[in-house]
Design a protein around this motif. Structure first.
Motif, PDB file in Angstrom:
ATOM      1  N   ASN A 185      -9.078  30.464 -48.131  1.00 14.54           N
ATOM      2  CA  ASN A 185      -9.445  31.492 -49.102  1.00 14.54           C
ATOM      3  C   ASN A 185      -8.591  31.460 -50.360  1.00 14.54           C
ATOM      4  O   ASN A 185      -9.084  31.709 -51.461  1.00 14.54           O
ATOM      5  N   GLU A 186      -7.306  31.159 -50.194  1.00  7.77           N
ATOM      6  CA  GLU A 186      -6.428  31.169 -51.369  1.00  7.77           C
ATOM      7  C   GLU A 186      -5.136  30.405 -51.084  1.00  7.77           C
ATOM      8  O   GLU A 186      -4.779  30.133 -49.938  1.00  7.77           O
ATOM      9  N   TYR A 187      -4.454  30.103 -52.188  1.00  2.00           N
ATOM     10  CA  TYR A 187      -3.099  29.565 -52.114  1.00  2.00           C
ATOM     11  C   TYR A 187      -2.244  30.523 -52.925  1.00  2.00           C
ATOM     12  O   TYR A 187      -2.386  30.629 -54.148  1.00  2.00           O
ATOM     13  N   ARG A 188      -1.362  31.258 -52.248  1.00  2.00           N
ATOM     14  CA  ARG A 188      -0.565  32.286 -52.915  1.00  2.00           C
ATOM     15  C   ARG A 188       0.907  31.885 -52.921  1.00  2.00           C
ATOM     16  O   ARG A 188       1.441  31.419 -51.919  1.00  2.00           O
ATOM     17  N   ILE A 189       1.547  32.058 -54.091  1.00  2.00           N
ATOM     18  CA  ILE A 189       2.954  31.681 -54.232  1.00  2.00           C
ATOM     19  C   ILE A 189       3.746  32.814 -54.875  1.00  2.00           C
ATOM     20  O   ILE A 189       3.188  33.722 -55.492  1.00  2.00           O
ATOM     21  N   GLU A 190       5.052  32.713 -54.708  1.00  2.00           N
ATOM     22  CA  GLU A 190       5.984  33.626 -55.363  1.00  2.00           C
ATOM     23  C   GLU A 190       6.929  32.808 -56.233  1.00  2.00           C
ATOM     24  O   GLU A 190       7.431  31.755 -55.821  1.00  2.00           O
ATOM     25  N   LEU A 191       7.158  33.278 -57.455  1.00  2.00           N
ATOM     26  CA  LEU A 191       8.079  32.636 -58.387  1.00  2.00           C
ATOM     27  C   LEU A 191       9.138  33.648 -58.805  1.00  2.00           C
ATOM     28  O   LEU A 191       8.915  34.858 -58.739  1.00  2.00           O
ATOM     29  N   PHE A 192      10.279  33.149 -59.243  1.00  2.00           N
ATOM     30  CA  PHE A 192      11.312  34.013 -59.801  1.00  2.00           C
ATOM     31  C   PHE A 192      11.784  33.363 -61.089  1.00  2.00           C
ATOM     32  O   PHE A 192      12.527  32.371 -61.074  1.00  2.00           O
ATOM     33  N   LEU A 193      11.301  33.895 -62.222  1.00  2.00           N
ATOM     34  CA  LEU A 193      11.608  33.288 -63.520  1.00  2.00           C
ATOM     35  C   LEU A 193      11.375  34.286 -64.647  1.00  2.00           C
ATOM     36  O   LEU A 193      10.881  35.395 -64.428  1.00  2.00           O
ATOM     37  N   GLN A 194      11.731  33.867 -65.858  1.00  2.00           N
ATOM     38  CA  GLN A 194      11.435  34.662 -67.047  1.00  2.00           C
ATOM     39  C   GLN A 194       9.973  34.438 -67.434  1.00  2.00           C
ATOM     40  O   GLN A 194       9.563  33.290 -67.626  1.00  2.00           O
ATOM     41  N   PRO A 195       9.178  35.494 -67.569  1.00  2.00           N
ATOM     42  CA  PRO A 195       7.778  35.324 -67.973  1.00  2.00           C
ATOM     43  C   PRO A 195       7.658  35.095 -69.476  1.00  2.00           C
ATOM     44  O   PRO A 195       7.209  35.966 -70.223  1.00  2.00           O
ATOM     45  N   THR A 196       8.054  33.928 -69.916  1.00  2.00           N
ATOM     46  CA  THR A 196       8.073  33.613 -71.341  1.00  2.00           C
ATOM     47  C   THR A 196       6.708  33.121 -71.817  1.00  2.00           C
ATOM     48  O   THR A 196       5.789  32.896 -71.037  1.00  2.00           O
ATOM     49  N   TYR A 197       6.621  32.930 -73.121  1.00  2.00           N
ATOM     50  CA  TYR A 197       5.362  32.532 -73.756  1.00  2.00           C
ATOM     51  C   TYR A 197       4.800  31.249 -73.157  1.00  2.00           C
ATOM     52  O   TYR A 197       3.603  31.151 -72.870  1.00  2.00           O
ATOM     53  N   ASP A 198       5.654  30.235 -72.945  1.00  2.00           N
ATOM     54  CA  ASP A 198       5.150  28.963 -72.426  1.00  2.00           C
ATOM     55  C   ASP A 198       4.621  29.106 -71.000  1.00  2.00           C
ATOM     56  O   ASP A 198       3.684  28.406 -70.608  1.00  2.00           O
ATOM     57  N   PHE A 199       5.191  30.042 -70.228  1.00  2.00           N
ATOM     58  CA  PHE A 199       4.689  30.293 -68.879  1.00  2.00           C
ATOM     59  C   PHE A 199       3.309  30.942 -68.925  1.00  2.00           C
ATOM     60  O   PHE A 199       2.399  30.562 -68.175  1.00  2.00           O
ATOM     61  N   VAL A 200       3.153  31.924 -69.811  1.00  2.00           N
ATOM     62  CA  VAL A 200       1.864  32.591 -69.959  1.00  2.00           C
ATOM     63  C   VAL A 200       0.791  31.594 -70.386  1.00  2.00           C
ATOM     64  O   VAL A 200      -0.335  31.596 -69.873  1.00  2.00           O
ATOM     65  N   MET A 201       1.135  30.705 -71.321  1.00  2.00           N
ATOM     66  CA  MET A 201       0.177  29.710 -71.790  1.00  2.00           C
ATOM     67  C   MET A 201      -0.220  28.753 -70.673  1.00  2.00           C
ATOM     68  O   MET A 201      -1.364  28.300 -70.596  1.00  2.00           O
ATOM     69  N   GLU A 202       0.718  28.447 -69.789  1.00  2.00           N
ATOM     70  CA  GLU A 202       0.407  27.574 -68.658  1.00  2.00           C
ATOM     71  C   GLU A 202      -0.608  28.252 -67.730  1.00  2.00           C
ATOM     72  O   GLU A 202      -1.550  27.604 -67.255  1.00  2.00           O
ATOM     73  N   LEU A 203      -0.432  29.547 -67.488  1.00  2.76           N
ATOM     74  CA  LEU A 203      -1.381  30.270 -66.657  1.00  2.76           C
ATOM     75  C   LEU A 203      -2.759  30.316 -67.300  1.00  2.76           C
ATOM     76  O   LEU A 203      -3.777  30.144 -66.621  1.00  2.76           O
ATOM     77  N   LEU A 204      -2.782  30.525 -68.609  1.00  2.00           N
ATOM     78  CA  LEU A 204      -4.066  30.561 -69.310  1.00  2.00           C
ATOM     79  C   LEU A 204      -4.799  29.230 -69.214  1.00  2.00           C
ATOM     80  O   LEU A 204      -6.026  29.186 -69.156  1.00  2.00           O
ATOM     81  N   SER A 205      -4.053  28.136 -69.202  1.00  2.00           N
ATOM     82  CA  SER A 205      -4.678  26.815 -69.117  1.00  2.00           C
ATOM     83  C   SER A 205      -5.372  26.605 -67.776  1.00  2.00           C
ATOM     84  O   SER A 205      -6.285  25.793 -67.662  1.00  2.00           O
ATOM     85  N   ILE A 206      -4.949  27.357 -66.748  1.00  2.00           N
ATOM     86  CA  ILE A 206      -5.577  27.254 -65.424  1.00  2.00           C
ATOM     87  C   ILE A 206      -6.853  28.089 -65.362  1.00  2.00           C
ATOM     88  O   ILE A 206      -7.771  27.800 -64.608  1.00  2.00           O
ATOM     89  N   GLY A 207      -6.901  29.151 -66.202  1.00  2.00           N
ATOM     90  CA  GLY A 207      -8.118  29.946 -66.313  1.00  2.00           C
ATOM     91  C   GLY A 207      -8.374  30.834 -65.112  1.00  2.00           C
ATOM     92  O   GLY A 207      -7.456  31.414 -64.522  1.00  2.00           O
ATOM     93  N   VAL A 208      -9.653  30.929 -64.716  1.00  2.00           N
ATOM     94  CA  VAL A 208     -10.055  31.869 -63.669  1.00  2.00           C
ATOM     95  C   VAL A 208      -9.637  31.419 -62.274  1.00  2.00           C
ATOM     96  O   VAL A 208      -9.875  32.136 -61.303  1.00  2.00           O
TER      97      VAL A 208
END
Length: 308
Positions: free
Chosen positions: A252-275
């Protein structure tokens, strides 16, 4: 034997022993098979082999010893494994490029701007000898592309998302910044020496960063992400960050936990993955102020659309 053949043989021996401890006869057979495949001669005598495992220890930091009870050679210490993996990977690519006489028929190379690695040796020299440097730098975060002149104290080279960056103290405002190597030109090493900044550790400074953006005023946070089953395979094989922990891995899913600063480049990486990705907790990624506010407004509008 050429230097290329020596390096290739080192690579073959290391790869063989990383997979499985082997007798000298098994190593001989493997080298003979690879000699036929590459139309080269990698075969070796026991005396030469013993000399070369000393060379491997010296050049790669990999210690190979003979296990008398089992009659096999094995790797007992692998120095900087990540560094050695990259060395082997780079050599294999170079070797493949040389073997393919007509690249258009055998290899399809991505058309991209060079990474600026032509300056890498000079930068390493300046870092090791603590020489200040000057260069021309192309700025992207302006209305127009502008070359600026910089004088900096180089601290370390850092790789992030397949690009190389120089981490240095900018003498204009005495702040530590990152500079993309592909945007550095007219590099000059000066005779001016410098002392390393007190209480500054480059590894610790970027420990909770996603890439090269490090915002001192932003605390690292726990972030939980849920990926589709298909996308999860890619995230597992190529983790987003060294802090990545697997929470769920099923059909059903692959769920992960991260511990980092949610900076601009991180947000852009998530957007590149999309839905294919969802942020489980909206509060996990905070909206902070900074130089990217205008762009972030667009990014967060997209995040609100894609993520629950």
């Amino acid at each position: 034997m050429s230097k290329k053949q020596f390096l290739k043989r080192y690579s073959l021996i290391i790869n063989k022993l990383r997979k499985k401890a082997s007798s000298f006869e098994e190593i001989q057979k493997y080298l003979a098979e690879q000699s036929i495949n590459d139309e080269e001669n990698y075969e070796i005598s026991i005396r030469t082999f013993q000399r070369e495992i000393k060379e491997i220890a010296s050049t790669h930091g990999i210690e190979i010893t003979y296990n008398r009870s089992q009659g096999v050679y094995e790797i007992v210490y692998d120095g900087n494994e990540d560094r050695n993996e990259r060395l082997m990977e780079s050599f294999e690519i170079i070797d493949a490029l040389k073997i393919s006489t007509n690249l258009s028929n055998h290899l399809i190379l991505e058309k991209r701007k060079p990474l600026g690695t032509n300056n890498m040796n000079y930068l390493i020299h300046a870092i090791k000898n603590r020489n200040e440097i000057r260069f021309s730098y192309l700025k992207y975060w302006t209305d127009e592309l502008v070359d600026t002149q910089r004088k900096v104290q180089p601290l370390v080279l850092k790789e992030a998302r397949y690009r190389w960056y120089l981490v240095a103290k900018d003498l204009k405002d005495n702040r530590i910044k990152t500079f993309g190597l592909d945007r550095i030109t007219l590099l000059e090493i000066t005779n001016s020496k410098f002392e390393l900044p007190e209480n500054y550790n480059t590894e610790e400074a970027f420990l909770r960063s996603f890439g090269v953006i490090n915002e001192d005023n932003k605390e690292p946070q726990k972030i939980v992400l849920s990926f589709s089953f298909e996308q999860g395979k890619y995230i597992k094989s190529l983790p987003l960050h060294h802090s990545q922990k697997e929470l769920t891995n099923d059909e059903n899913e692959y769920r992960i936990e991260l511990f980092l600063q949610p900076t601009y480049d991180f947000v852009m990486e998530l957007l590149s993955i999309g839905v294919e990705v969802k942020v489980i907790d909206n509060n996990s990624i905070t909206k902070s102020s900074g130089k990217y506010n205008q762009i972030k407004a667009i990014v967060w509008a997209s995040l609100d659309f894609h993520f629950r």
